[in-house]
Design a protein around this motif. Structure first.
Motif, PDB file in Angstrom:
ATOM      1  N   ASP A  43       0.815  -1.222   0.000  1.00 36.26           N
ATOM      2  CA  ASP A  43       0.000   0.000   0.000  1.00 36.26           C
ATOM      3  C   ASP A  43       0.842   1.263   0.000  1.00 36.26           C
ATOM      4  OD1 ASP A  43      -2.437  -1.252  -0.004  1.00 36.26           O
ATOM      5  OD2 ASP A  43      -2.731  -1.131   2.155  1.00 36.26           O
ATOM      6  N   ARG A  44       2.064   1.141   0.489  1.00 36.68           N
ATOM      7  CA  ARG A  44       2.913   2.322   0.645  1.00 36.68           C
ATOM      8  C   ARG A  44       4.373   1.864   0.636  1.00 36.68           C
ATOM      9  NH1 ARG A  44       0.059   1.104   4.911  1.00 36.68           N
ATOM     10  NH2 ARG A  44      -1.466   2.706   4.396  1.00 36.68           N
ATOM     11  N   PRO A  45       5.312   2.779   0.463  1.00 30.04           N
ATOM     12  CA  PRO A  45       6.720   2.386   0.489  1.00 30.04           C
ATOM     13  C   PRO A  45       7.149   1.986   1.896  1.00 30.04           C
ATOM     14  CG  PRO A  45       6.537   4.761   0.377  1.00 30.04           C
ATOM     15  CD  PRO A  45       5.147   4.220   0.194  1.00 30.04           C
ATOM     16  N   PRO A  46       8.218   1.205   2.035  1.00 31.83           N
ATOM     17  CA  PRO A  46       8.645   0.764   3.358  1.00 31.83           C
ATOM     18  C   PRO A  46       9.211   1.884   4.214  1.00 31.83           C
ATOM     19  CG  PRO A  46      10.206   0.041   1.697  1.00 31.83           C
ATOM     20  CD  PRO A  46       9.043   0.611   0.962  1.00 31.83           C
ATOM     21  N   ARG A  47       9.700   2.953   3.576  1.00 35.26           N
ATOM     22  CA  ARG A  47      10.265   4.060   4.338  1.00 35.26           C
ATOM     23  C   ARG A  47       9.713   5.372   3.822  1.00 35.26           C
ATOM     24  NH1 ARG A  47      16.710   3.617   4.947  1.00 35.26           N
ATOM     25  NH2 ARG A  47      16.236   5.457   6.222  1.00 35.26           N
ATOM     26  N   VAL A  48       9.476   6.306   4.723  1.00 31.75           N
ATOM     27  CA  VAL A  48       9.049   7.651   4.360  1.00 31.75           C
ATOM     28  C   VAL A  48      10.250   8.576   4.490  1.00 31.75           C
ATOM     29  CG1 VAL A  48       7.525   9.574   4.927  1.00 31.75           C
ATOM     30  CG2 VAL A  48       6.685   7.220   5.103  1.00 31.75           C
ATOM     31  N   TYR A  49      10.516   9.336   3.456  1.00 29.09           N
ATOM     32  CA  TYR A  49      11.629  10.286   3.469  1.00 29.09           C
ATOM     33  C   TYR A  49      11.237  11.439   2.554  1.00 29.09           C
ATOM     34  CZ  TYR A  49      12.738   7.833  -0.914  1.00 29.09           C
ATOM     35  OH  TYR A  49      12.671   7.275  -2.171  1.00 29.09           O
ATOM     36  N   ASN A  50      12.104  12.382   2.372  1.00 28.85           N
ATOM     37  CA  ASN A  50      11.844  13.483   1.446  1.00 28.85           C
ATOM     38  C   ASN A  50      12.041  12.942   0.032  1.00 28.85           C
ATOM     39  OD1 ASN A  50      11.617  15.784  -0.056  1.00 28.85           O
ATOM     40  ND2 ASN A  50      13.352  16.848   0.869  1.00 28.85           N
ATOM     41  N   PHE A  51      10.938  12.463  -0.574  1.00 28.29           N
ATOM     42  CA  PHE A  51      11.027  11.747  -1.834  1.00 28.29           C
ATOM     43  C   PHE A  51      11.626  12.582  -2.958  1.00 28.29           C
ATOM     44  CE2 PHE A  51       7.192   9.871   0.287  1.00 28.29           C
ATOM     45  CZ  PHE A  51       7.752   8.638   0.561  1.00 28.29           C
ATOM     46  N   THR A  52      11.475  13.884  -2.908  1.00 26.60           N
ATOM     47  CA  THR A  52      11.923  14.730  -4.012  1.00 26.60           C
ATOM     48  C   THR A  52      13.167  15.549  -3.665  1.00 26.60           C
ATOM     49  OG1 THR A  52      10.329  16.421  -3.328  1.00 26.60           O
ATOM     50  CG2 THR A  52       9.611  14.851  -4.992  1.00 26.60           C
ATOM     51  N   ASP A  53      13.941  15.082  -2.711  1.00 25.88           N
ATOM     52  CA  ASP A  53      15.171  15.759  -2.305  1.00 25.88           C
ATOM     53  C   ASP A  53      16.198  15.675  -3.440  1.00 25.88           C
ATOM     54  OD1 ASP A  53      17.493  16.705  -1.186  1.00 25.88           O
ATOM     55  OD2 ASP A  53      17.506  15.311   0.512  1.00 25.88           O
ATOM     56  N   PRO A  54      16.578  16.780  -4.080  1.00 29.02           N
ATOM     57  CA  PRO A  54      17.537  16.731  -5.199  1.00 29.02           C
ATOM     58  C   PRO A  54      18.878  16.107  -4.825  1.00 29.02           C
ATOM     59  CG  PRO A  54      16.479  18.882  -5.075  1.00 29.02           C
ATOM     60  CD  PRO A  54      16.114  18.151  -3.813  1.00 29.02           C
ATOM     61  N   ALA A  55      19.220  16.092  -3.536  1.00 29.06           N
ATOM     62  CA  ALA A  55      20.493  15.510  -3.115  1.00 29.06           C
ATOM     63  C   ALA A  55      20.533  14.004  -3.347  1.00 29.06           C
ATOM     64  CB  ALA A  55      20.750  15.814  -1.639  1.00 29.06           C
ATOM     65  N   LEU A  56      19.375  13.374  -3.611  1.00 32.40           N
ATOM     66  CA  LEU A  56      19.336  11.935  -3.846  1.00 32.40           C
ATOM     67  C   LEU A  56      19.641  11.564  -5.294  1.00 32.40           C
ATOM     68  CD1 LEU A  56      16.083  11.054  -1.854  1.00 32.40           C
ATOM     69  CD2 LEU A  56      18.447  10.626  -1.152  1.00 32.40           C
ATOM     70  N   ILE A  57      19.672  12.551  -6.191  1.00 23.21           N
ATOM     71  CA  ILE A  57      19.851  12.233  -7.613  1.00 23.21           C
ATOM     72  C   ILE A  57      21.241  11.663  -7.880  1.00 23.21           C
ATOM     73  CG2 ILE A  57      19.835  13.160  -9.954  1.00 23.21           C
ATOM     74  CD1 ILE A  57      17.772  15.219  -9.019  1.00 23.21           C
ATOM     75  N   PRO A  58      22.314  12.356  -7.532  1.00 22.00           N
ATOM     76  CA  PRO A  58      23.626  11.722  -7.723  1.00 22.00           C
ATOM     77  C   PRO A  58      23.851  10.682  -6.632  1.00 22.00           C
ATOM     78  CG  PRO A  58      23.898  13.881  -6.732  1.00 22.00           C
ATOM     79  CD  PRO A  58      22.427  13.733  -7.012  1.00 22.00           C
ATOM     80  N   TYR A  59      24.492   9.594  -6.977  1.00 22.03           N
ATOM     81  CA  TYR A  59      24.722   8.557  -5.975  1.00 22.03           C
ATOM     82  C   TYR A  59      25.662   9.089  -4.904  1.00 22.03           C
ATOM     83  CZ  TYR A  59      25.908   4.328  -3.550  1.00 22.03           C
ATOM     84  OH  TYR A  59      26.081   3.394  -2.561  1.00 22.03           O
ATOM     85  N   GLY A  60      25.251   8.938  -3.660  1.00 17.96           N
ATOM     86  CA  GLY A  60      26.039   9.415  -2.543  1.00 17.96           C
ATOM     87  C   GLY A  60      25.525   8.817  -1.252  1.00 17.96           C
ATOM     88  N   PRO A  61      25.952   9.348  -0.113  1.00 18.15           N
ATOM     89  CA  PRO A  61      25.567   8.772   1.186  1.00 18.15           C
ATOM     90  C   PRO A  61      24.054   8.711   1.391  1.00 18.15           C
ATOM     91  CG  PRO A  61      27.377  10.317   1.449  1.00 18.15           C
ATOM     92  CD  PRO A  61      26.919  10.457   0.040  1.00 18.15           C
TER      93      PRO A  61
END
Length: 636
Positions: free
Chosen positions: A454-472
């Motif tokens: 019904d939903r993803p296993p984790r809730v986070y800031n889904f649209t955080d631009p910092a997630l685009i490049p692979y990193g920590p």
């Protein structure tokens, strides 16, 4: 090849009084017909950009033949597979009411048509008008195996809810690939992202922005007469890109999307994603001359992967020695790139295009769609929702070969990137009975299904631009799972609300999500993260557009509803080929209703259940399916 014959008893008389835009009309009975086509799938050599490429096509054409029908007709398509590939044809947007057997998804609804074998599809187009399309549902082959489906009103073009057009023209936007498409799919599955198409196309032609040894490529030419109204049936058949489409010096009046009429609105640009169809009127009221029509692929900006900007260009050419009938515009209004500013010049006028990184133009184009009140429109938006599913769309990684692995330990080769819905990537078992057949004969006892959460296993800031490049940040979220036959089961008549949430996880693409067998009410869209407490207030429950393919905006969300009232096994997937090949898909199973008229009939008598001589019955096939006996196919 096609032929048409009428059947006197195929359809009852249409009701004497039809309310049509507040005007009462008495219509005569209509006779439905059977429209037959023969599709011969084969390989031919085509030359573009100084290179001869072996291309898989239907009837030697690219695009393939147009299926022309009227509402209520039955369609018969005999597919003769003379290609070296397994083949199925999907009738994109055709609802296949109580006819899931003809939906054309390999190992979901049928065994594939093997090389040197034939298969006949039968379906009807009742209750639908407008532009749909057909395409191969085999990995990447839809790049060249595709064509338009045009469904006209039963009582003729005078019944259009807009000005009767002088001509109707399919405009299919696509891509020209110089690589082996089967190898392309394999590379996509392993995220080998070093392949790209060589050119964009309009109706199979590249246009004069491309040249070979100094000789420019031919472009598509639309010859027009001044003062006429033309209906363009625009289809995006591309594997990779949403497109912006414009014609210099002209405006569009959008009148339909996904074979559903919309409130007409005027725009100078059409935004169209893979899988979408848009019907738009164009009035030829510009000064006589030639005008470029341009298809520009869009893409997210850096840090996302940047692909070449490969534009297709055709020409709208006015007939000589005529003047416009419906108003002229001063020549000075048409100064643009690529010409001398005068339509009478030798070089066509070029339009000013949006930036290829512009996401807002697409967002507002899709946001302007409103459903038109029309006799063929489905019932009002259901107010009561039975099931709500929040689905995140993104990338992730899994360990190859079932091993445990961890980033940063020198074992990067053990990882494989996948595309996911709620952190689960769709995978098809290597050997099985097609799921529809297993579901029909064995129902809930089918054991290969894994429920879509019904939903993803984790809730986070889904649209955080910092997630685009692979990193920590991305490393903490990327691990996912790959499951065979990710599915969701619905009781007949269930009203389902889906919220698709785009994410920035290792990419920030938009996502054109296509649901087979149903139309979806598009209630609202937005940028950023969806918040129910805030965003439900934005829902349009009065006249939302109805589509079979909905574009989830880049780093944004879209909310849709549909009624699960068509029994069968229906594919839901992203229409970007790289996302589909990587697993951004699920299966929606709609159970039978309480009556014969709400239950899936048995397969047609000539339907190849099991497909193996040594497994003659569905029960035996279901129990005995072995890898050595099943064709090696991919579902996508």
């Amino acid at each position: 090849m096609k032929k048409r014959r009428s059947i006197a008893d195929a359809a009852p008389a249409i009701a004497a009084a039809v309310i049509f835009f507040l005007t009462d009309m008495v219509l005569p009975p209509a006779i439905a017909g059977i429209v037959e086509n023969t599709f011969v799938v084969s390989q031919v050599n085509m030359t573009h950009l100084c290179k001869e490429t072996l291309v898989t096509v239907v009837n030697g054409q690219l695009p393939g033949p147009v299926i022309n029908v009227t509402e209520g007709d039955s369609v018969v398509v005999h597919v003769v597979n003379k290609s070296p590939y397994n083949m199925t044809i999907h009738w994109h947007g055709v609802k296949q009411r109580l006819n899931c057997w003809a939906d054309g998804v390999p190992m979901i609804t049928q065994y594939p048509i093997l090389p040197n074998q034939n298969f006949t599809y039968r379906f009807d187009v009742s209750g639908q008008e407008g532009t749909l399309w057909w395409h191969a549902h085999i990995p990447c082959l839809r790049a060249t195996v595709h064509g338009a489906i045009v469904i006209r009103p039963r009582h003729g073009p005078s019944m259009y809810p807009f000005t009767k057009p002088h001509r109707e023209i399919p405009i299919i936007i696509g891509e020209w690939w110089e690589v082996n498409l089967e190898e392309l799919d394999m590379d996509l599955r392993y995220f080998v992202n070093d392949h790209f198409f060589s050119a964009s196309t309009i109706n199979g032609k590249l246009g004069d922005l491309y040249n070979c040894s100094g000789v420019v490529e031919d472009g598509y030419v639309l010859d027009v007469e001044p003062g006429r109204t033309y209906l363009l049936r625009v289809i995006n058949a591309a594997l990779y890109s949403e497109y912006y489409f414009k014609i210099a010096g002209h405006k569009f009046t959008v009148v339909a999307a996904g074979a559903n009429y919309v409130e007409p609105y005027t725009t100078d640009v059409i935004a169209i994603a893979p899988g979408e169809t848009i019907d738009a009127l164009v009035v030829t009221n510009a000064p006589p001359g030639s005008y470029y029509m341009v298809a520009l692929p869009s893409q997210p900006p850096k840090p996302d992967f940047q692909s070449p900007v490969l534009v297709a260009r055709g020409t709208v050419k006015y007939a000589d020695n005529h003047s416009p009938r419906n108003g002229t515009v001063a020549l000075s209004s048409y100064r643009g790139q690529g010409g001398r500013g005068s339509p009478a010049g030798d070089v066509p006028v070029a339009p000013e295009m949006p930036d290829n990184h512009d996401a807002s133009t697409s967002f507002y184009f899709h946001g302007n769609l409103r459903s038109l009140q029309h006799p063929l429109r489905l019932p009002a938006v259901p107010a009561q929702v039975d099931e709500r599913i929040f689905i995140t769309l993104g990338l992730g990684s899994v360990c190859r070969r079932g091993k445990s692995c961890k980033r940063g330990e020198g074992n990067e080769e053990e990882f494989m990137l996948v595309a996911t819905m709620n952190n689960v990537s769709f995978e098809l078992p290597a050997a099985m009975t097609p799921l529809l057949e297993a579901q029909y004969y064995h129902g809930s006892s089918v054991e290969t299904l894994h429920e879509l959460p019904d939903r993803p296993p984790r809730v986070y800031n889904f649209t955080d631009p910092a997630l685009i490049p692979y990193g920590p940040k991305a490393a903490q979220l990327e691990m996912t799972s790959s499951k065979t036959m990710v599915a969701r089961r619905f009781r007949y008549g269930t009203t389902v609300e889906l919220v698709f949430q785009g994410t920035a996880l290792m990419q920030a693409e938009s996502n054109p999500m296509h649901l087979h067998g149903h139309d979806m009410y598009v209630l609202a869209q937005g940028f950023g993260n969806y918040e129910a407490e805030r965003d439900v207030a934005k829902y349009n429950l009065v006249d939302p557009p109805m589509v079979n393919t909905v574009l989830v905006p880049r780093l944004g969300w879209v909310a849709v509803r549909f009624i699960a009232d068509n029994p069968g096994v229906w594919f839901m997937h992203c229409h970007f080929e790289f996302h589909l090949s990587m697993g951004m898909a699920a299966v929606f199973i709609v159970e039978d209703g309480p009556t014969v008229d709400t239950s899936l009939p048995p397969p047609p008598v000539d339907f190849p259940t099991c497909g193996h001589a040594d497994n003659p019955t569905p029960d035996e096939c279901y129990l005995k399916t072995k890898k050595s006996e099943s064709p090696r196919v991919n579902v996508f």
